[in-house]
Design a protein around this motif. Structure first.
Motif, PDB file in Angstrom:
ATOM      1  N   ILE A 203       0.840  -1.193   0.000  1.00  0.00           N
ATOM      2  CA  ILE A 203       0.000   0.000   0.000  1.00  0.00           C
ATOM      3  C   ILE A 203       0.880   1.250   0.000  1.00  0.00           C
ATOM      4  CG2 ILE A 203      -1.698   1.296   1.349  1.00  0.00           C
ATOM      5  CD1 ILE A 203      -2.861  -1.377   2.270  1.00  0.00           C
ATOM      6  N   GLY A 204       2.008   1.175   0.681  1.00  0.00           N
ATOM      7  CA  GLY A 204       2.943   2.294   0.681  1.00  0.00           C
ATOM      8  C   GLY A 204       3.492   2.593  -0.703  1.00  0.00           C
ATOM      9  N   ASP A 205       3.782   1.539  -1.475  1.00  0.00           N
ATOM     10  CA  ASP A 205       4.229   1.731  -2.858  1.00  0.00           C
ATOM     11  C   ASP A 205       3.166   2.484  -3.659  1.00  0.00           C
ATOM     12  OD1 ASP A 205       6.573   0.319  -2.367  1.00  0.00           O
ATOM     13  OD2 ASP A 205       5.738  -1.589  -3.074  1.00  0.00           O
ATOM     14  N   LEU A 206       1.911   2.094  -3.460  1.00  0.00           N
ATOM     15  CA  LEU A 206       0.809   2.732  -4.180  1.00  0.00           C
ATOM     16  C   LEU A 206       0.709   4.211  -3.803  1.00  0.00           C
ATOM     17  CD1 LEU A 206      -1.521   1.900  -6.139  1.00  0.00           C
ATOM     18  CD2 LEU A 206      -2.971   1.673  -4.125  1.00  0.00           C
ATOM     19  N   ALA A 207       0.953   4.525  -2.540  1.00  0.00           N
ATOM     20  CA  ALA A 207       0.830   5.901  -2.056  1.00  0.00           C
ATOM     21  C   ALA A 207       1.891   6.828  -2.646  1.00  0.00           C
ATOM     22  CB  ALA A 207       0.914   5.921  -0.535  1.00  0.00           C
ATOM     23  N   LYS A 208       2.948   6.264  -3.215  1.00  0.00           N
ATOM     24  CA  LYS A 208       4.005   7.091  -3.795  1.00  0.00           C
ATOM     25  C   LYS A 208       3.622   7.645  -5.160  1.00  0.00           C
ATOM     26  CE  LYS A 208       7.655   4.446  -1.474  1.00  0.00           C
ATOM     27  NZ  LYS A 208       8.788   3.485  -1.684  1.00  0.00           N
ATOM     28  N   LEU A 209       2.576   7.104  -5.774  1.00  0.00           N
ATOM     29  CA  LEU A 209       2.196   7.517  -7.121  1.00  0.00           C
ATOM     30  C   LEU A 209       1.317   8.765  -7.084  1.00  0.00           C
ATOM     31  CD1 LEU A 209       1.327   4.113  -8.842  1.00  0.00           C
ATOM     32  CD2 LEU A 209       3.498   5.332  -8.811  1.00  0.00           C
ATOM     33  N   GLU A 210       1.469   9.599  -8.105  1.00  0.00           N
ATOM     34  CA  GLU A 210       0.598  10.760  -8.270  1.00  0.00           C
ATOM     35  C   GLU A 210      -0.770  10.297  -8.784  1.00  0.00           C
ATOM     36  OE1 GLU A 210       1.300  13.784  -7.377  1.00  0.00           O
ATOM     37  OE2 GLU A 210       3.382  13.325  -6.811  1.00  0.00           O
ATOM     38  N   GLU A 211      -1.778  11.131  -8.556  1.00  0.00           N
ATOM     39  CA  GLU A 211      -3.137  10.752  -8.961  1.00  0.00           C
ATOM     40  C   GLU A 211      -3.229  10.541 -10.470  1.00  0.00           C
ATOM     41  OE1 GLU A 211      -7.803  12.174  -8.430  1.00  0.00           O
ATOM     42  OE2 GLU A 211      -6.168  13.449  -7.689  1.00  0.00           O
ATOM     43  N   ASP A 212      -2.603  11.418 -11.255  1.00  0.00           N
ATOM     44  CA  ASP A 212      -2.664  11.267 -12.711  1.00  0.00           C
ATOM     45  C   ASP A 212      -2.038   9.952 -13.162  1.00  0.00           C
ATOM     46  OD1 ASP A 212      -3.953  13.663 -12.941  1.00  0.00           O
ATOM     47  OD2 ASP A 212      -2.173  14.817 -13.524  1.00  0.00           O
ATOM     48  N   ASP A 213      -0.955   9.534 -12.495  1.00  0.00           N
ATOM     49  CA  ASP A 213      -0.314   8.271 -12.846  1.00  0.00           C
ATOM     50  C   ASP A 213      -1.245   7.090 -12.557  1.00  0.00           C
ATOM     51  OD1 ASP A 213       1.980   9.629 -13.609  1.00  0.00           O
ATOM     52  OD2 ASP A 213       2.866   9.501 -11.604  1.00  0.00           O
ATOM     53  N   LEU A 214      -1.924   7.147 -11.408  1.00  0.00           N
ATOM     54  CA  LEU A 214      -2.833   6.062 -11.061  1.00  0.00           C
ATOM     55  C   LEU A 214      -4.031   6.023 -11.991  1.00  0.00           C
ATOM     56  CD1 LEU A 214      -2.967   5.803  -7.159  1.00  0.00           C
ATOM     57  CD2 LEU A 214      -2.625   3.955  -8.788  1.00  0.00           C
ATOM     58  N   ARG A 215      -4.541   7.193 -12.370  1.00  0.00           N
ATOM     59  CA  ARG A 215      -5.657   7.224 -13.320  1.00  0.00           C
ATOM     60  C   ARG A 215      -5.221   6.683 -14.682  1.00  0.00           C
ATOM     61  NH1 ARG A 215     -10.307   9.858 -12.119  1.00  0.00           N
ATOM     62  NH2 ARG A 215     -10.361  11.134 -10.209  1.00  0.00           N
ATOM     63  N   GLY A 216      -4.008   7.007 -15.091  1.00  0.00           N
ATOM     64  CA  GLY A 216      -3.510   6.475 -16.349  1.00  0.00           C
ATOM     65  C   GLY A 216      -3.360   4.971 -16.325  1.00  0.00           C
ATOM     66  N   LEU A 217      -3.041   4.445 -15.164  1.00  0.00           N
ATOM     67  CA  LEU A 217      -2.831   3.003 -15.028  1.00  0.00           C
ATOM     68  C   LEU A 217      -4.133   2.237 -14.855  1.00  0.00           C
ATOM     69  CD1 LEU A 217      -0.581   0.861 -14.786  1.00  0.00           C
ATOM     70  CD2 LEU A 217      -0.566   1.281 -12.322  1.00  0.00           C
ATOM     71  N   LEU A 218      -5.075   2.805 -14.060  1.00  0.00           N
ATOM     72  CA  LEU A 218      -6.278   2.059 -13.679  1.00  0.00           C
ATOM     73  C   LEU A 218      -7.586   2.763 -14.033  1.00  0.00           C
ATOM     74  CD1 LEU A 218      -5.156   0.934 -10.104  1.00  0.00           C
ATOM     75  CD2 LEU A 218      -5.117  -0.447 -12.184  1.00  0.00           C
ATOM     76  N   THR A 224      -9.969   6.634  -7.345  1.00  0.00           N
ATOM     77  CA  THR A 224     -10.538   6.156  -6.083  1.00  0.00           C
ATOM     78  C   THR A 224      -9.445   5.648  -5.153  1.00  0.00           C
ATOM     79  OG1 THR A 224     -12.605   5.536  -7.178  1.00  0.00           O
ATOM     80  CG2 THR A 224     -12.137   4.502  -5.047  1.00  0.00           C
ATOM     81  N   LEU A 225      -8.535   4.843  -5.677  1.00  0.00           N
ATOM     82  CA  LEU A 225      -7.465   4.291  -4.844  1.00  0.00           C
ATOM     83  C   LEU A 225      -6.512   5.380  -4.366  1.00  0.00           C
ATOM     84  CD1 LEU A 225      -6.601   0.909  -6.628  1.00  0.00           C
ATOM     85  CD2 LEU A 225      -8.216   1.359  -4.775  1.00  0.00           C
ATOM     86  N   TYR A 226      -6.314   6.418  -5.173  1.00  0.00           N
ATOM     87  CA  TYR A 226      -5.478   7.541  -4.728  1.00  0.00           C
ATOM     88  C   TYR A 226      -6.069   8.178  -3.473  1.00  0.00           C
ATOM     89  CZ  TYR A 226      -3.118  12.052  -4.655  1.00  0.00           C
ATOM     90  OH  TYR A 226      -2.409  13.151  -4.255  1.00  0.00           O
ATOM     91  N   ARG A 227      -7.380   8.382  -3.474  1.00  0.00           N
ATOM     92  CA  ARG A 227      -8.024   8.960  -2.291  1.00  0.00           C
ATOM     93  C   ARG A 227      -7.894   8.025  -1.096  1.00  0.00           C
ATOM     94  NH1 ARG A 227     -11.777  10.096  -6.237  1.00  0.00           N
ATOM     95  NH2 ARG A 227     -13.245   8.501  -5.499  1.00  0.00           N
ATOM     96  N   TYR A 228      -8.048   6.733  -1.340  1.00  0.00           N
ATOM     97  CA  TYR A 228      -7.966   5.774  -0.234  1.00  0.00           C
ATOM     98  C   TYR A 228      -6.588   5.801   0.423  1.00  0.00           C
ATOM     99  CZ  TYR A 228     -12.355   3.476  -1.704  1.00  0.00           C
ATOM    100  OH  TYR A 228     -13.660   3.191  -2.010  1.00  0.00           O
ATOM    101  N   VAL A 229      -5.535   5.658  -0.368  1.00  0.00           N
ATOM    102  CA  VAL A 229      -4.195   5.496   0.215  1.00  0.00           C
ATOM    103  C   VAL A 229      -3.659   6.789   0.804  1.00  0.00           C
ATOM    104  CG1 VAL A 229      -3.595   3.554  -1.265  1.00  0.00           C
ATOM    105  CG2 VAL A 229      -2.996   5.866  -1.990  1.00  0.00           C
ATOM    106  N   ASN A 230      -4.307   7.908   0.503  1.00  0.00           N
ATOM    107  CA  ASN A 230      -3.880   9.177   1.077  1.00  0.00           C
ATOM    108  C   ASN A 230      -4.818   9.664   2.178  1.00  0.00           C
ATOM    109  OD1 ASN A 230      -1.417  10.309  -0.514  1.00  0.00           O
ATOM    110  ND2 ASN A 230      -2.768   9.426  -2.069  1.00  0.00           N
ATOM    111  N   GLY A 231      -5.722   8.798   2.628  1.00  0.00           N
ATOM    112  CA  GLY A 231      -6.607   9.140   3.733  1.00  0.00           C
ATOM    113  C   GLY A 231      -7.603  10.227   3.390  1.00  0.00           C
ATOM    114  N   LEU A 232      -7.990  10.327   2.114  1.00  0.00           N
ATOM    115  CA  LEU A 232      -8.877  11.394   1.653  1.00  0.00           C
ATOM    116  C   LEU A 232     -10.311  10.939   1.453  1.00  0.00           C
ATOM    117  CD1 LEU A 232      -6.493  12.998  -1.025  1.00  0.00           C
ATOM    118  CD2 LEU A 232      -6.825  13.697   1.361  1.00  0.00           C
ATOM    119  N   GLU A 233     -10.587   9.676   1.645  1.00  0.00           N
ATOM    120  CA  GLU A 233     -11.951   9.163   1.453  1.00  0.00           C
ATOM    121  C   GLU A 233     -12.866   9.774   2.507  1.00  0.00           C
ATOM    122  OE1 GLU A 233     -15.279   7.263   2.550  1.00  0.00           O
ATOM    123  OE2 GLU A 233     -13.602   6.225   3.511  1.00  0.00           O
TER     124      GLU A 233
END
Length: 399
Positions: A203-218, A224-233
């Motif tokens: 989960i820590g690895d995932l938290a290192k990614l920027e939101e745009d990178d995660l959206r490009g990947l998934l 959604t996962l960007y908000r989760y791993v950064n405590g923004l949900e």
């Protein structure tokens, strides 16, 4: 603004715990609740702690469980009884707050932010709930306490049975970031495998990614996962009287025999798609996406989904989309034990959409009108009075 305090309460081994109230002599004996062990539906639905020590797992077959634990005691399920206890447990939760949102028959979120002056802080309330449920109903609960729903849910999974876990602003990164990325809520096997191919293992690895990178990947899931791993949900907990929001409509069948080949699959898919379309129209909804789930005889599961150009509740469109997904992702000669067709990304049926001239003059509008006419016949004379010709006299157990 006050920090939110959210609880996630998860009844431990719920089905089995309810059954053992009537069988106290089995409390320390390896015991499981299962379907009919003589049929293809004979799988483990729940097990107690004694069975868990032998490696017995939910959703495995009875014969697999008994290979691990030859002395395993089996009890039949009583779903009406589980529903009764679920209501009783949620009534206890409502003594502490009116913001109680059931997540399943044995799980609920509670927002106790405004209850702390009466009952104490989040951990104190969680411990009191656990003690009350055990004293009054004889069941145990694991509770997660956090500032958002996702972390509260993850907390309730960390210590079982009968425990409270707090994930607060001070400790959540320390606890969650070393965990496998698949432990994050709503990260399924396919997503986990995709992330691991990019070197994202925790989960820590995932938290290192920027939101745009995660959206490009998934795609949308990446945001959604960007908000989760950064405590923004910050999704609210619904009031107990709020109607349940329908997020998907699906039907599944474990077939009388394995499906093998295109004709078998078509028969199964048209039956499931007909039910999904009927339920969408009944609830005045349309879907922007279709998901197919396939389970093989070894219980391996494959999910595939796609988004649609226009929202639909037309049976033929749901069927053709499901078939396209299967033909792209499955070897048609490989056996299929279970199929599910699910309508996802739901919207009200009156959601505006631009139709081209062909669609307006015929096409989709005619198909929808035909479906609604068939719905009226079924509503009047009963389910199954009208059915696709391809499902007549089939031997796979659908109608």
């Amino acid at each position: 603004m006050r920090e939110r305090v959210i609880l996630h309460c998860d009844l431990n081994a719920f089905y089995c715990s309810v059954e053992l109230l009537s069988h106290p002599e089995l409390q320390k004996v390896p015991t499981a609740v299962c379907g009919d062990p003589l049929s293809r539906h004979g799988i483990i639905l729940a097990k107690n702690e004694a069975a868990k020590k032998y490696g017995v797992q939910t959703a495995e077959t009875v014969w697999q469980a008994r290979r691990k634990c030859p002395g395993l005691q089996l009890l039949p399920p009583h779903h009406d009884l589980y529903a009764e206890y679920s209501v009783k447990v949620n009534e206890i939760y409502q003594r502490y707050t009116d913001q109680v949102e059931p997540f399943s028959i044995d799980e609920s979120w509670l927002d106790v932010t405004g209850s702390q002056q009466l009952f104490g802080d989040g951990k104190t309330i969680a411990d009191d709930i656990r003690a009350t449920v055990k004293r009054e109903l004889g069941l145990s609960v694991s509770v997660g306490v956090s500032f958002c729903k996702v972390f509260a849910k993850m907390g309730s999974d960390m210590k079982k049975p009968d425990a409270t876990t707090v994930l607060d602003r001070q400790n959540w990164r320390q606890i969650l970031y070393p965990m496998p990325v698949g432990s994050l809520l709503f990260v399924g096997q396919a997503t986990e495998e995709k992330l691991e191919r990019y070197g994202i293992k925790t989960i820590g690895d995932l938290a290192k990614l920027e939101e745009d990178d995660l959206r490009g990947l998934l795609g949308k899931q990446g945001g959604t996962l960007y908000r989760y791993v950064n405590g923004l949900e910050n999704e609210p907990v619904r009031h107990i009287d709020d109607p349940d929001e329908i997020k998907s409509i699906g039907n599944s069948t474990t077939f009388r025999r394995n499906l093998v080949g295109l004709e078998d699959i078509r028969t199964g898919v048209i039956s499931l798609s007909s039910l999904v379309g009927y339920r969408l129209r009944k609830h005045a909804l349309k879907c922007y996406g279709v998901q197919v789930t396939i389970k093989d005889p070894q219980f391996n599961v494959r999910d595939r989904q796609t988004q649609l150009q226009h929202p639909t509740n037309i049976t033929r469109e749901i069927y053709s989309t499901a078939m396209e997904l299967i033909q792209k992702s499955w070897k048609l000669r490989d056996p299929i034990r279970l199929l599910a067709v699910t309508a996802i990304s739901l919207v009200p049926e009156d959601t505006g959409e631009q139709l081209n001239m062909f669609e307006q003059s015929g096409g989709r509008l005619r198909l929808e009108a035909l479906d609604r006419s068939l719905d009226k016949v079924q509503n009047k004379y009963g389910k199954g009075v009208v059915k696709p010709a391809s499902v007549l006299k089939n031997d796979i157990g659908v109608d």
